[in-house]
Design a protein around this motif. Structure first.
Motif, short mmCIF file in Angstrom:
data_model
loop_
_atom_site.label_atom_id
_atom_site.label_comp_id
_atom_site.label_asym_id
_atom_site.label_seq_id
_atom_site.Cartn_x
_atom_site.Cartn_y
_atom_site.Cartn_z
N ASN A 44 -0.53 7.29 0.19
CA ASN A 44 0.30 8.16 1.04
C ASN A 44 0.42 9.57 0.45
OD1 ASN A 44 1.76 6.84 -1.06
ND2 ASN A 44 3.67 7.57 -0.17
N ILE A 45 0.06 9.71 -0.82
CA ILE A 45 0.15 11.00 -1.50
C ILE A 45 -1.23 11.51 -1.91
CG2 ILE A 45 1.10 12.22 -3.51
CD1 ILE A 45 3.43 10.16 -3.43
N PRO A 101 6.44 6.00 10.06
CA PRO A 101 5.81 6.61 11.22
C PRO A 101 5.12 7.94 10.90
CG PRO A 101 8.17 7.01 11.28
CD PRO A 101 7.92 6.11 10.11
N GLY A 102 5.27 8.43 9.68
CA GLY A 102 4.69 9.72 9.32
C GLY A 102 3.21 9.64 9.01
N ILE A 159 11.95 7.54 3.75
CA ILE A 159 13.04 6.81 3.11
C ILE A 159 13.56 5.64 3.95
CG2 ILE A 159 15.39 6.99 2.20
CD1 ILE A 159 13.19 8.10 0.38
N PRO A 160 13.75 5.79 5.28
CA PRO A 160 14.18 4.62 6.06
C PRO A 160 13.23 3.43 5.94
CG PRO A 160 14.52 6.62 7.33
CD PRO A 160 13.75 7.02 6.11
N THR A 161 11.92 3.70 5.85
CA THR A 161 10.95 2.63 5.66
C THR A 161 11.12 1.98 4.29
OG1 THR A 161 9.35 3.67 7.14
CG2 THR A 161 8.49 2.07 5.56
N SER A 207 0.84 -1.19 0.00
CA SER A 207 0.00 0.00 0.00
C SER A 207 0.88 1.24 0.00
CB SER A 207 -0.91 0.02 1.23
OG SER A 207 -0.14 0.22 2.41
N GLY A 208 0.34 2.34 -0.50
CA GLY A 208 1.09 3.59 -0.43
C GLY A 208 1.32 3.99 1.02
N GLU A 209 0.33 3.72 1.87
CA GLU A 209 0.46 4.07 3.28
C GLU A 209 1.64 3.37 3.95
OE1 GLU A 209 -3.84 4.82 2.22
OE2 GLU A 209 -2.33 3.32 1.76
N ALA A 210 2.00 2.18 3.44
CA ALA A 210 3.14 1.47 4.02
C ALA A 210 4.43 2.27 3.90
CB ALA A 210 3.30 0.11 3.35
#
Length: 248
Positions: A63-64, A28-29, A35-37, A21-24
């Motif tokens: 996420n966007i 934590p945001g 980027i770390p995710t 998913s985009g949310e993934a």
């Protein structure tokens, strides 16, 4: 160590499509790309590829921008969905950058033509990329409004002759109810497509589930949070739910 595991436990799924998913990608945001995710996912994909798997990806755009949400606020649905498709391209390019930074050759193919930044979707070219050990990221869904990225993932999994569609989520499988709400919810080890649709368990878009059912390709739902979960699923291990035509 990974090679030894691969030798003693051969891959259950050789070629797979991984749906994120985009949310993934938010980590934590609350918005955008963490980027770390992405790096965490990239290392998991590299480990899976190093074990001998051929991998392609579909990433959502929530996420966007989410087309359905935009339409609910008054936008014309087709226009809102087009914006959502562009969001998936942004996510695909971000994941490509992170994968290539750790040495994983990658190609992005878009259902919306934009040759200056990525390849157009061509089925046989994508298959050839995978045969050569490249991770292919399919962006822009199927290029048409009113279809989710779940449906796009199902279609690409069929076109790529994948052994399974892997759905990475925040929970470790399919439950009888939402485990965050119902403490008595129990996880299925295996469930049939028909039961999934009849009980409206909402793991994926119903049209995507129907495509998988009609083409007899299993869906494996697993948690992205568990360390090494992708590699375990590819070897038929770990905690997950498999959705098949033969499910209980």
């Amino acid at each position: 160590m990974q090679a030894e595991e691969s030798d003693s436990n051969p891959l259950k799924y050789k070629r797979v499509l991984l749906k994120l998913s985009g949310e993934a990608l938010m980590g934590p945001g609350q918005f955008g790309i963490d980027i770390p995710t992405c790096e965490k996912f990239a290392h998991a994909i590299k480990a899976a590829q190093d074990s001998g798997s051929e991998i392609c990806l579909v990433i959502g755009g929530g996420n966007i921008f989410r087309g359905v949400a935009g339409a609910a606020k008054g936008m014309e649905r087709a226009q809102a969905d087009s914006m959502g498709m562009l969001a998936t391209i942004m996510n695909a390019l971000a994941m490509q950058s992170v994968l290539e930074s750790i040495g994983v050759p990658t190609r992005v193919q878009s259902a919306i033509r934009m040759e200056s930044i990525c390849e157009p979707y061509i089925r046989r070219r994508a298959q050839r990329h995978m045969e050569k050990g490249r991770v292919v990221i399919f962006a822009a869904g199927i290029g048409n409004p009113f279809f989710t990225t779940d449906t796009g993932a199902a279609l690409r999994a069929i076109e790529m002759n994948c052994d399974a569609l892997l759905k990475g989520t925040q929970v470790d499988g399919v439950y009888t109810a939402d485990p965050k709400i119902d403490a008595n919810a129990t996880r299925y080890d295996e469930v049939g497509y028909q039961e999934l649709l009849a009980k409206d368990l909402r793991v994926m878009d119903p049209s995507a589930v129907s495509l998988m059912r009609d083409n007899n390709i299993p869906i494996v739902v697993f948690s992205l949070k568990e360390e090494g979960s992708l590699l375990k699923v590819l070897h038929g291990k770990g905690t997950s739910t498999t959705i098949t035509n033969h499910g209980a």
